[in-house]
Design a protein around this motif. Structure first.
Motif, short mmCIF file in Angstrom:
data_model
loop_
_atom_site.label_atom_id
_atom_site.label_comp_id
_atom_site.label_asym_id
_atom_site.label_seq_id
_atom_site.Cartn_x
_atom_site.Cartn_y
_atom_site.Cartn_z
N ARG A 17 -23.17 -1.32 5.45
CA ARG A 17 -22.36 -0.11 5.26
C ARG A 17 -23.16 0.95 4.52
O ARG A 17 -24.10 0.64 3.79
CB ARG A 17 -21.10 -0.44 4.45
N ASN A 18 -22.77 2.21 4.71
CA ASN A 18 -23.36 3.35 4.00
C ASN A 18 -22.24 4.24 3.53
O ASN A 18 -21.22 4.38 4.21
CB ASN A 18 -24.29 4.14 4.94
N GLY A 19 -22.40 4.84 2.36
CA GLY A 19 -21.40 5.76 1.85
C GLY A 19 -21.04 5.44 0.41
O GLY A 19 -21.74 4.72 -0.28
N THR A 20 -19.92 6.00 0.00
CA THR A 20 -19.40 5.78 -1.35
C THR A 20 -18.08 5.04 -1.22
O THR A 20 -17.21 5.45 -0.45
CB THR A 20 -19.20 7.12 -2.08
N PHE A 21 -17.93 3.96 -1.98
CA PHE A 21 -16.76 3.10 -1.85
C PHE A 21 -16.13 2.82 -3.20
O PHE A 21 -16.82 2.81 -4.23
CB PHE A 21 -17.15 1.76 -1.22
N GLU A 22 -14.83 2.57 -3.19
CA GLU A 22 -14.13 2.05 -4.36
C GLU A 22 -14.20 0.54 -4.27
O GLU A 22 -13.75 -0.05 -3.28
CB GLU A 22 -12.67 2.52 -4.36
N ILE A 23 -14.79 -0.09 -5.29
CA ILE A 23 -14.95 -1.54 -5.28
C ILE A 23 -14.30 -2.12 -6.53
O ILE A 23 -14.50 -1.63 -7.64
CB ILE A 23 -16.44 -1.95 -5.24
N THR A 24 -13.52 -3.18 -6.32
CA THR A 24 -12.91 -3.91 -7.43
C THR A 24 -13.68 -5.20 -7.65
O THR A 24 -13.88 -5.97 -6.71
CB THR A 24 -11.43 -4.21 -7.14
N PHE A 25 -14.13 -5.41 -8.87
CA PHE A 25 -14.86 -6.62 -9.25
C PHE A 25 -13.92 -7.49 -10.08
O PHE A 25 -13.19 -6.99 -10.92
CB PHE A 25 -16.09 -6.26 -10.10
N ARG A 26 -13.96 -8.80 -9.85
CA ARG A 26 -13.15 -9.75 -10.61
C ARG A 26 -14.01 -10.95 -10.99
O ARG A 26 -14.79 -11.42 -10.19
CB ARG A 26 -11.95 -10.22 -9.78
N GLU A 42 -12.22 -5.05 -12.88
CA GLU A 42 -12.67 -3.67 -13.06
C GLU A 42 -12.79 -3.01 -11.69
O GLU A 42 -13.34 -3.59 -10.76
CB GLU A 42 -14.03 -3.65 -13.76
N THR A 43 -12.28 -1.78 -11.55
CA THR A 43 -12.43 -1.01 -10.33
C THR A 43 -13.34 0.17 -10.60
O THR A 43 -13.09 0.95 -11.52
CB THR A 43 -11.06 -0.51 -9.81
N GLN A 44 -14.40 0.26 -9.82
CA GLN A 44 -15.31 1.40 -9.90
C GLN A 44 -15.06 2.25 -8.66
O GLN A 44 -15.12 1.76 -7.53
CB GLN A 44 -16.76 0.94 -9.99
N SER A 45 -14.76 3.53 -8.87
CA SER A 45 -14.26 4.39 -7.79
C SER A 45 -15.33 5.03 -6.93
O SER A 45 -15.04 5.49 -5.84
CB SER A 45 -13.35 5.47 -8.36
N ALA A 46 -16.57 5.08 -7.35
CA ALA A 46 -17.59 5.79 -6.57
C ALA A 46 -18.91 5.00 -6.58
O ALA A 46 -19.89 5.41 -7.17
CB ALA A 46 -17.80 7.18 -7.11
N VAL A 47 -18.91 3.86 -5.89
CA VAL A 47 -20.11 3.03 -5.82
C VAL A 47 -20.90 3.44 -4.58
O VAL A 47 -20.41 3.36 -3.46
CB VAL A 47 -19.76 1.53 -5.76
N ALA A 48 -22.13 3.91 -4.80
CA ALA A 48 -23.00 4.33 -3.70
C ALA A 48 -23.58 3.11 -3.00
O ALA A 48 -24.10 2.20 -3.65
CB ALA A 48 -24.12 5.22 -4.22
N VAL A 49 -23.46 3.10 -1.66
CA VAL A 49 -23.98 2.01 -0.85
C VAL A 49 -24.96 2.59 0.15
O VAL A 49 -24.62 3.50 0.90
CB VAL A 49 -22.84 1.27 -0.12
N PHE A 72 -25.91 -2.14 -2.88
CA PHE A 72 -25.31 -1.37 -3.97
C PHE A 72 -25.65 -2.04 -5.30
O PHE A 72 -26.01 -3.21 -5.35
CB PHE A 72 -23.79 -1.24 -3.81
N GLU A 73 -25.54 -1.26 -6.35
CA GLU A 73 -25.76 -1.75 -7.71
C GLU A 73 -24.63 -1.24 -8.58
O GLU A 73 -24.20 -0.10 -8.44
CB GLU A 73 -27.10 -1.26 -8.24
N ALA A 74 -24.16 -2.09 -9.48
CA ALA A 74 -23.09 -1.70 -10.39
C ALA A 74 -23.34 -2.30 -11.76
O ALA A 74 -23.92 -3.37 -11.87
CB ALA A 74 -21.73 -2.17 -9.86
N SER A 75 -22.92 -1.60 -12.77
CA SER A 75 -22.99 -2.09 -14.13
C SER A 75 -21.59 -2.53 -14.53
O SER A 75 -20.72 -1.71 -14.83
CB SER A 75 -23.50 -0.98 -15.07
N LEU A 76 -21.35 -3.83 -14.47
CA LEU A 76 -20.02 -4.36 -14.79
C LEU A 76 -19.79 -4.23 -16.28
O LEU A 76 -20.63 -4.57 -17.10
CB LEU A 76 -19.92 -5.82 -14.37
N GLY A 77 -18.65 -3.67 -16.64
CA GLY A 77 -18.32 -3.39 -18.01
C GLY A 77 -18.32 -1.90 -18.32
O GLY A 77 -17.99 -1.49 -19.42
N ASN A 78 -18.69 -1.07 -17.34
CA ASN A 78 -18.66 0.38 -17.53
C ASN A 78 -17.26 0.93 -17.63
O ASN A 78 -17.02 1.90 -18.34
CB ASN A 78 -19.39 1.09 -16.38
N VAL A 79 -16.31 0.35 -16.90
CA VAL A 79 -14.94 0.85 -16.88
C VAL A 79 -14.04 0.03 -17.79
O VAL A 79 -13.30 0.57 -18.60
CB VAL A 79 -14.38 0.86 -15.44
#
Length: 89
Positions: A40-49, A63-70, A75-82
């Protein structure tokens, strides 16, 4: 499109001193594919559990991050940001 990502996290603590100096964030990298296994390509809302069991049970942290670039599925995310990660995880 809302994406839900479920992860099992097992942590071995180095003791209270290590937890006290921790930034309480986990760097996470993943790959997002569609149902035909195309990246996939784009920006996605991703929920991490995070869970402490492989199947069933309730989420210990969400945690739900609303603008994760893919890009090309990656993709890369810093869990604990939200939602803060606590030392009891």
């Amino acid at each position: 499109m809302k994406i839900v990502f479920v992860a099992l996290l097992l942590v071995i603590s180095a003791g209270p001193a290590a937890a006290a100096t921790s930034s309480q964030k986990i760097q996470f990298q993943g790959k997002l594919l569609d149902t035909a296994n195309n990246p996939r390509n784009g920006t996605f809302e991703i929920t991490f559990r995070l869970f402490n069991v492989p199947t069933g049970g309730g989420a210990l942290w969400t945690e739900t991050q609303s603008a994760v670039a893919v890009n090309n599925g990656v993709f890369e995310a810093s869990l604990g940001n939200v939602t803060a990660l606590t030392t009891n995880l």
